[in-house]
Design a protein around this motif. Structure first.
Motif, PDB file in Angstrom:
ATOM      1  N   GLN B 114      12.944 -11.422  28.749  1.00  0.00           N
ATOM      2  CA  GLN B 114      13.290 -12.887  28.055  1.00  0.00           C
ATOM      3  C   GLN B 114      14.039 -13.280  26.841  1.00  0.00           C
ATOM      4  OE1 GLN B 114      11.387 -16.174  29.633  1.00  0.00           O
ATOM      5  NE2 GLN B 114      12.760 -18.071  29.941  1.00  0.00           N
ATOM      6  N   ASP B 115      13.121 -12.427  25.413  1.00  0.00           N
ATOM      7  CA  ASP B 115      13.914 -12.477  24.176  1.00  0.00           C
ATOM      8  C   ASP B 115      14.403 -11.303  24.070  1.00  0.00           C
ATOM      9  OD1 ASP B 115      11.931 -11.329  24.406  1.00  0.00           O
ATOM     10  OD2 ASP B 115      10.838 -12.163  22.878  1.00  0.00           O
ATOM     11  N   GLY B 168      24.119 -12.362  21.564  1.00  0.00           N
ATOM     12  CA  GLY B 168      23.045 -12.358  22.393  1.00  0.00           C
ATOM     13  C   GLY B 168      23.147 -11.163  23.468  1.00  0.00           C
ATOM     14  N   GLY B 169      24.341 -12.240  23.956  1.00  0.00           N
ATOM     15  CA  GLY B 169      24.687 -11.259  25.311  1.00  0.00           C
ATOM     16  C   GLY B 169      24.608  -9.232  24.985  1.00  0.00           C
ATOM     17  N   GLN B 172      21.355  -8.762  24.900  1.00  0.00           N
ATOM     18  CA  GLN B 172      20.705  -8.629  26.468  1.00  0.00           C
ATOM     19  C   GLN B 172      21.504  -7.498  27.018  1.00  0.00           C
ATOM     20  OE1 GLN B 172      18.818  -9.796  28.536  1.00  0.00           O
ATOM     21  NE2 GLN B 172      19.734 -11.921  28.205  1.00  0.00           N
ATOM     22  N   GLU B 191      15.527 -13.706  33.195  1.00  0.00           N
ATOM     23  CA  GLU B 191      16.645 -14.141  32.711  1.00  0.00           C
ATOM     24  C   GLU B 191      17.432 -13.569  32.132  1.00  0.00           C
ATOM     25  OE1 GLU B 191      16.273 -18.343  31.437  1.00  0.00           O
ATOM     26  OE2 GLU B 191      14.738 -18.787  32.548  1.00  0.00           O
ATOM     27  N   THR B 193      20.673 -12.976  32.164  1.00  0.00           N
ATOM     28  CA  THR B 193      21.907 -13.927  31.580  1.00  0.00           C
ATOM     29  C   THR B 193      22.233 -14.875  31.282  1.00  0.00           C
ATOM     30  OG1 THR B 193      22.176 -14.894  33.893  1.00  0.00           O
ATOM     31  CG2 THR B 193      23.027 -12.193  33.624  1.00  0.00           C
ATOM     32  N   GLY B 194      20.530 -14.928  30.693  1.00  0.00           N
ATOM     33  CA  GLY B 194      20.195 -16.701  30.140  1.00  0.00           C
ATOM     34  C   GLY B 194      21.259 -17.161  29.028  1.00  0.00           C
ATOM     35  N   ASN B 195      21.542 -16.153  28.499  1.00  0.00           N
ATOM     36  CA  ASN B 195      22.868 -16.950  27.253  1.00  0.00           C
ATOM     37  C   ASN B 195      23.964 -16.277  27.160  1.00  0.00           C
ATOM     38  OD1 ASN B 195      21.047 -15.311  26.218  1.00  0.00           O
ATOM     39  ND2 ASN B 195      20.191 -16.129  24.648  1.00  0.00           N
ATOM     40  N   ASP B 197      28.001 -16.806  28.739  1.00  0.00           N
ATOM     41  CA  ASP B 197      28.873 -16.659  29.658  1.00  0.00           C
ATOM     42  C   ASP B 197      28.677 -16.581  31.289  1.00  0.00           C
ATOM     43  OD1 ASP B 197      31.097 -15.090  29.773  1.00  0.00           O
ATOM     44  OD2 ASP B 197      30.605 -14.678  27.777  1.00  0.00           O
ATOM     45  N   ASP B 224      20.795 -18.428  37.170  1.00  0.00           N
ATOM     46  CA  ASP B 224      21.867 -18.411  37.021  1.00  0.00           C
ATOM     47  C   ASP B 224      22.508 -18.743  38.094  1.00  0.00           C
ATOM     48  OD1 ASP B 224      25.282 -17.544  36.889  1.00  0.00           O
ATOM     49  OD2 ASP B 224      23.780 -15.434  36.009  1.00  0.00           O
TER      50      ASP B 224
END
Ligand SMILES: Nc1ncnc2c1ncn2[C@@H]1O[C@H](COP(=O)(O)OP(=O)(O)OP(=O)(O)O)[C@@H](O)[C@H]1O
Ligand SMILES: [Mg+2]
Lengths: 290, 258
Positions: B114-115, B168-169, B172, B191, B193-195, B197, B224
């Motif tokens: 997740q992180d 962030g993306g 990821q 997650e 695609t957590g943060n 767009d 999502d």
């Protein structure tokens, strides 16, 4: 094997990445080893000095005049039987006279030989000198007098043996302390990396794959710290020897010259051991999987 | 159990005497009556969950925050342990597993945390390469397969950047490249695609979908809605640690929203 070289590379990269931790660990080890080395050297020198002094520490036993030549071997045997005696040397009264006469500038012919039959004793432990002397003094039949070196000698010897034990004890305590400090330093460096280690575990890196670079890192910390300590010791040793020679030259003959190359090598070896043991102690706890 | 090929079972004969087989997809993951209670928490994070995921499936885990999605994924890579019930992953019973068997298990999975979980002091290239080095692969092989993996997530042009220098993306995407580089048979993404767009998120989901088309089993925990509704794959909805819906071609649904 390939993987092994990779892991060594990893360790070196980590040393650079965590340069602050490296500096902390190396200096900690260096300081600890310098102190240990200083006390070890002190202990060693005290030991050497004691032995040297001991070899000069002779007890002279002068026999009574009426003691016959035939009785000499029996007395020698009795002296050798006392515990704490290293060797017994017999000097006949003729020999003593001749030696004395040889050294004398005046003519000694016609002068009667008033020397006694003499035994020269060397002791295992010079500190027991007066005790042994008093035992022999008790043999009134045969012994006229027992001569000991001056009292200062005994005092010096006692100080030396005190220093010897103090050095060894302090060195041992310091070694334990150093192991704790080093293991804590490495533990800290592992702790700052716990996230990194966790990520490696998630990726599926085996424990040895994670541990080995940390272990090698600790080993290198130890070697570097040991080398630094070796240099410190060499410098300090150089100056203290000069100091002793100029301040109390009478003492300097009791000390052995020190092979600094050897000491430095030993310091590096002990450092490596310390680093390895310290990192093993601390790594172990952080690498448990859930 | 053969995990990589569907098993063919003889069924019978047709009227003209030709044999009929039925193909059964091997089981990848099987949970039966699993409960997880964290030591510190009083309520169970998962309670009495049973499910079966076959090889080659694409599964979305949905549900409101605290529903137990991450816990379920952690269970599968043995980062959390079942307090009750049995967890079978890749043919191994995890509750009986010794800790020395955990690394080999995880090497058969790609895990996206997740992180992100990138190593902060390594470049993008080194981060992805690390997943190969941990498996003892040769430098030559690694250099060959990395560009492809980085290209897949469109990060090849940033391979010398450090994670802190990425958005962030982008981080990821690197995390996904690392999870996919060894082409694991099972991919777990929490997650992913957590943060991001919606557009970038859709791109990431497409990467995962492609990996699924190549045969990987994929489990994605996500909020999502857009991607779940678009891809129409199996959806398992959790709520309060229980499975409330399990549809083969589901949508995001309403129970996931809180
Ligand atoms: N390490 C932990 N210790 C104690 N309780 C935990 C721990 N991890 C999770 N929980 C609890 O377990 C429950 C499920 O958490 P989990 O992380 O699985 O939720 P989630 O569905 O992933 O939520 P989100 O969508 O926010 O990521 C929550 O109530 C959480 O507080
Ligand atoms: Mg979660």
């Amino acid at each position: 094997m390939r993987s092994f070289f990779f892991l060594i590379g990893e360790a070196f990269i980590n040393l650079r990445r965590h340069s602050l931790m490296t500096v902390a660990a190396v200096t900690t080890i260096a300081v600890a080893l310098s102190l240990i080395g200083a006390f070890a050297l002190m202990s060693y020198q005290a030991n050497v000095a004691t032995n040297r002094a001991a070899s000069e520490f002779e007890i002279h036993v002068y026999c009574r005049e009426q003691v016959k030549k035939e009785a000499i071997p029996a007395i020698k045997k009795r002296l050798e039987g006392i515990s704490g005696i290293r060797s017994v040397r017999y000097i006949s009264k003729e020999k003593a006279f001749n030696e004395y006469a040889k050294n004398l500038p005046i003519d000694t012919r016609g002068i009667p030989n008033q020397f006694n039959e003499t035994f020269v004793l060397l002791l295992k432990d010079p500190a027991k000198g007066s005790q042994i002397a008093s035992v022999i003094r008790g043999w009134h039949e045969e012994v006229e007098e027992v001569a000991l070196p001056e009292a200062e000698m005994g005092g010096l010897l006692r100080i030396m043996s005190f220093l010897k034990y103090l050095g060894a004890l302090t060195g041992a305590l310091l070694l334990i302390g150093a192991l704790l400090v080093v293991s804590n330093t490495i533990r800290l460096s592992v702790f700052t990396r716990r996230r990194e280690i966790r990520i490696m575990q998630i990726i599926g890196a085996s424990p040895s794959f994670i541990r080995l670079p940390l272990f090698i890192e600790g080993l290198i910390h130890g070697i570097l710290g040991g080398a630094l300590a070796g240099i410190c010791l060499a410098v300090v040793n150089h100056y203290t020897q000069g100091l002793i020679e100029s301040v109390i030259p009478m003492l300097s003959r009791y000390f052995a010259p020190i092979d600094m190359k050897n000491i430095a090598m030993q310091s590096v070896a002990v450092g490596a051991l310390l680093g390895a043991a310290g990192s093993l102690l601390s790594i172990h706890r952080y690498l448990r999987l859930t | 159990m053969n995990l990589w090929l569907p098993e063919a079972l003889f069924f019978g004969y047709t009227e003209d005497q030709s044999p009929v087989y039925i193909f059964i997809l091997p089981v990848m993951i099987e949970l039966s009556r699993v409960s997880v209670t964290y030591k510190s928490g009083d309520v169970g994070a998962l309670s009495d969950v049973s499910l079966c995921i076959k090889k080659g499936e694409f599964v979305f885990l949905v549900g409101p925050t605290g529903a137990g999605k991450s816990t379920l994924l952690k269970l599968l890579y043995r980062d959390a342990r079942a307090t009750e019930g049995s967890v079978n992953v890749l043919g191994q019973e995890l509750s009986k597993m010794r800790s020395s068997q955990i690394p080999p298990l995880r090497r058969q999975m790609g895990i996206v945390l997740q992180d992100y979980g990138l190593l902060p002091e390594r470049t993008v290239w080194q981060n992805v390469a690390f997943a190969c080095q941990a498996l003892g692969q040769r430098g030559r092989d690694i250099r060959r397969k990395l560009p492809e993996a980085l290209e897949l997530v469109k990060m090849a042009h940033r391979c010398d950047a450090y994670p802190a220098e990425l958005s962030g993306g982008e981080q990821q995407r690197v995390a996904i490249a690392r999870a996919l580089v060894n082409r694991p048979p099972l991919l777990l993404a929490d997650e992913p695609t957590g943060n991001l767009d919606p557009n970038t998120g859709a791109g990431i989901m497409d990467v995962l979908y492609e990996a699924n088309q190549r045969g990987a089993t994929i489990i994605v925990a996500t909020h999502d809605k857009f991607s779940v509704d678009r891809l129409r794959q199996r959806v398992i909805a959790l709520r309060g640690g229980k499975i409330v819906r399990d549809e083969p071609c589901g949508g995001y649904g309403s129970e996931a929203g809180d």
